[in-house]
Design a protein around this motif. Structure first.
Motif, PDB file in Angstrom:
ATOM      1  N   LYS A   3      39.310  54.281  30.938  1.00 28.75           N
ATOM      2  CA  LYS A   3      38.600  55.521  31.263  1.00 28.75           C
ATOM      3  C   LYS A   3      38.854  55.788  32.743  1.00 28.75           C
ATOM      4  CE  LYS A   3      34.885  54.463  27.979  1.00 28.75           C
ATOM      5  NZ  LYS A   3      33.425  54.184  27.839  1.00 28.75           N
ATOM      6  N   TYR A  93      29.547  53.540  40.996  1.00 30.49           N
ATOM      7  CA  TYR A  93      29.956  53.550  39.586  1.00 30.49           C
ATOM      8  C   TYR A  93      31.058  52.531  39.292  1.00 30.49           C
ATOM      9  CZ  TYR A  93      27.538  58.000  39.982  1.00 30.49           C
ATOM     10  OH  TYR A  93      26.594  58.968  40.256  1.00 30.49           O
ATOM     11  N   THR A  94      31.898  52.229  40.286  1.00 28.18           N
ATOM     12  CA  THR A  94      32.998  51.289  40.068  1.00 28.18           C
ATOM     13  C   THR A  94      33.538  50.796  41.403  1.00 28.18           C
ATOM     14  OG1 THR A  94      35.196  50.988  39.064  1.00 28.18           O
ATOM     15  CG2 THR A  94      34.715  53.150  40.011  1.00 28.18           C
ATOM     16  N   SER A 110      36.193  52.136  33.246  1.00 31.68           N
ATOM     17  CA  SER A 110      36.225  51.560  31.889  1.00 31.68           C
ATOM     18  C   SER A 110      35.063  50.614  31.636  1.00 31.68           C
ATOM     19  CB  SER A 110      37.547  50.816  31.674  1.00 31.68           C
ATOM     20  OG  SER A 110      38.652  51.656  31.910  1.00 31.68           O
ATOM     21  N   ASN A 111      34.661  49.879  32.677  1.00 30.96           N
ATOM     22  CA  ASN A 111      33.601  48.887  32.497  1.00 30.96           C
ATOM     23  C   ASN A 111      32.269  49.324  33.085  1.00 30.96           C
ATOM     24  OD1 ASN A 111      35.393  47.018  31.243  1.00 30.96           O
ATOM     25  ND2 ASN A 111      36.210  46.482  33.265  1.00 30.96           N
ATOM     26  N   SER A 112      32.171  50.581  33.475  1.00 29.26           N
ATOM     27  CA  SER A 112      30.915  51.070  34.043  1.00 29.26           C
ATOM     28  C   SER A 112      29.879  51.266  32.942  1.00 29.26           C
ATOM     29  CB  SER A 112      31.146  52.394  34.779  1.00 29.26           C
ATOM     30  OG  SER A 112      29.926  52.898  35.276  1.00 29.26           O
ATOM     31  N   THR A 113      28.661  50.880  33.250  1.00 27.88           N
ATOM     32  CA  THR A 113      27.575  51.045  32.269  1.00 27.88           C
ATOM     33  C   THR A 113      26.751  52.302  32.538  1.00 27.88           C
ATOM     34  OG1 THR A 113      26.130  49.657  33.629  1.00 27.88           O
ATOM     35  CG2 THR A 113      27.400  48.555  31.902  1.00 27.88           C
ATOM     36  N   ALA A 114      27.091  53.031  33.612  1.00 33.82           N
ATOM     37  CA  ALA A 114      26.342  54.247  33.947  1.00 33.82           C
ATOM     38  C   ALA A 114      26.493  55.277  32.831  1.00 33.82           C
ATOM     39  CB  ALA A 114      26.866  54.829  35.267  1.00 33.82           C
ATOM     40  N   GLY A 116      25.658  55.270  29.838  1.00 34.13           N
ATOM     41  CA  GLY A 116      26.121  54.709  28.580  1.00 34.13           C
ATOM     42  C   GLY A 116      27.619  54.539  28.515  1.00 34.13           C
ATOM     43  N   GLY A 117      28.260  54.484  29.679  1.00 32.90           N
ATOM     44  CA  GLY A 117      29.711  54.316  29.717  1.00 32.90           C
ATOM     45  C   GLY A 117      30.478  55.611  29.552  1.00 32.90           C
ATOM     46  N   SER A 118      29.819  56.751  29.593  1.00 30.34           N
ATOM     47  CA  SER A 118      30.490  58.040  29.431  1.00 30.34           C
ATOM     48  C   SER A 118      31.198  58.435  30.725  1.00 30.34           C
ATOM     49  CB  SER A 118      29.485  59.135  29.054  1.00 30.34           C
ATOM     50  OG  SER A 118      30.083  60.411  29.141  1.00 30.34           O
TER      51      SER A 118
END
Length: 351
Positions: A3, A93-94, A110-114, A116-118
């Protein structure tokens, strides 16, 4: 599946100036050198672009196209501060951030949880926070790779966002003009037009053999991009302060003459490394290092005067060797580099 978000500030330098002086917002504004000199423009706001004014254009030509154009010398410290503020927001965010310039960067979320990962919602939030806290707007592209994200960020400029979902990837790619592909300049565009290629959908139909004949090794990248394929990772950029080559020898070099004989091979490798890293324009000092057989070491530097000369390294080696006059086990040769941001100042005649 990656992402990737590409963030690109809208007419960045001009936007910062309009933020600080709202009276400029309805005027055609550019940043660069004065029109009565050999200055060029770094950027122009959208009002100026309506007259055909563009970045890298000579200031004198820009004034002929737009007589009312207001050319501001620019203030790199302000732009650098705004860029740093943007990156502080990105890091919420990353940590996987690849800066392309002060106003442009790739983010791998790609691994961000913010959210819901959108990735799309992350990009929307970044845009909102930059506008609210920094006072400028940015455009964003969201996709599964860098090529598509960069193209998408320009799709709804200024102050827009475009997300390319996996489901619409192929239809999106087919409509991308080949001029949007990185590395496809004017000459390549003309070649492709003669082949009937305007968009990626046309490029996909060209046999690989024909592309290789016209573009050599670049053909493979063209074909991949035309299918929306880009495996390049988002690379975390660290400021390079030097480029060098070191050789540790199997046997100690017992004299300065034995050491000097080893220099040509080291310097040949150094030239290859400089070319590969595209850093020649940032070179500011020669750098030489010697490590002796007792593991003591010494370094010596000299500023660049005129063109690069291999003979300077020989002189430095002789001087460094005389400091200890012992057998040598390691020789290092390289260049110190100016920070990229400081060097960028020289691209435009700001005062």
């Amino acid at each position: 599946m990656r992402k990737v978000i590409h963030i690109d500030a809208d007419c960045f330098y001009a936007a910062v100036e309009m933020r600080d002086d709202p009276s400029l917002k309805d005027l055609p504004v550019a940043i660069g050198g004065p029109s009565n000199s050999r200055g060029v423009l770094a950027t122009a706001n959208y009002k100026a672009r309506e007259f055909g004014v563009r970045s890298a254009m000579p200031s004198s030509l820009a004034k002929r196209l737009c007589p009312d154009l207001l050319i501001i010398p620019g203030n790199m410290s302000k732009y650098r501060e705004a860029s740093q503020q943007m990156h502080e927001i990105f890091r919420d965010y990353t940590d996987i951030i690849e800066p392309l310039s002060l106003d442009e960067a790739y983010l791998d979320v790609s691994n961000s949880t913010a959210f819901g990962g959108s990735a799309t919602r992350i990009a929307q939030d970044i845009r909102k926070r930059i506008e609210c806290s920094i006072g400028i707007t940015v455009s964003a592209g969201v996709a599964t790779n860098k090529f598509l994200a960069k193209v998408a960020s320009d799709w709804n400029k200024p102050n827009g966002i475009k997300a390319v979902t996996p489901d619409e990837l192929q239809s999106f790619v087919e409509n991308i003009p080949v001029a949007r592909i990185s590395g496809v300049g004017k000459v390549a565009q003309e070649k492709l037009q003669r082949m009937g290629v305007v968009a990626c959908r046309d490029l996909k139909a060209v046999p690989l053999e024909q592309l290789i004949k016209s573009f050599g090794s670049m053909a493979y990248r063209l074909l991949q991009f035309s299918q929306g394929i880009d495996d390049r990772p988002v690379q975390v950029s660290r400021e390079r302060k030097s480029v060098s080559v070191e050789h540790t020898f199997a046997y100690d070099l017992n004299s300065v003459d034995e050491s000097v004989v080893q220099l040509p091979n080291i310097l040949e490798e150094l030239k290859i490394r400089v070319k590969r890293n595209r850093c020649e324009q940032h070179i500011c000092k020669y750098y030489l290092k010697l490590k002796f057989n007792d593991f003591t070491q010494t370094t010596i530097e000299r500023p660049i005067v005129g063109k690069l000369e291999d003979s300077v390294f020989t002189a430095l080696l002789i001087e460094a060797h005389a400091r200890h006059n012992k057998p040598v086990r390691l020789i290092g040769a390289g260049y110190r580099l100016t920070p990229p941001i400081l060097k960028q100042l020289e691209l435009f005649p700001f005062h």
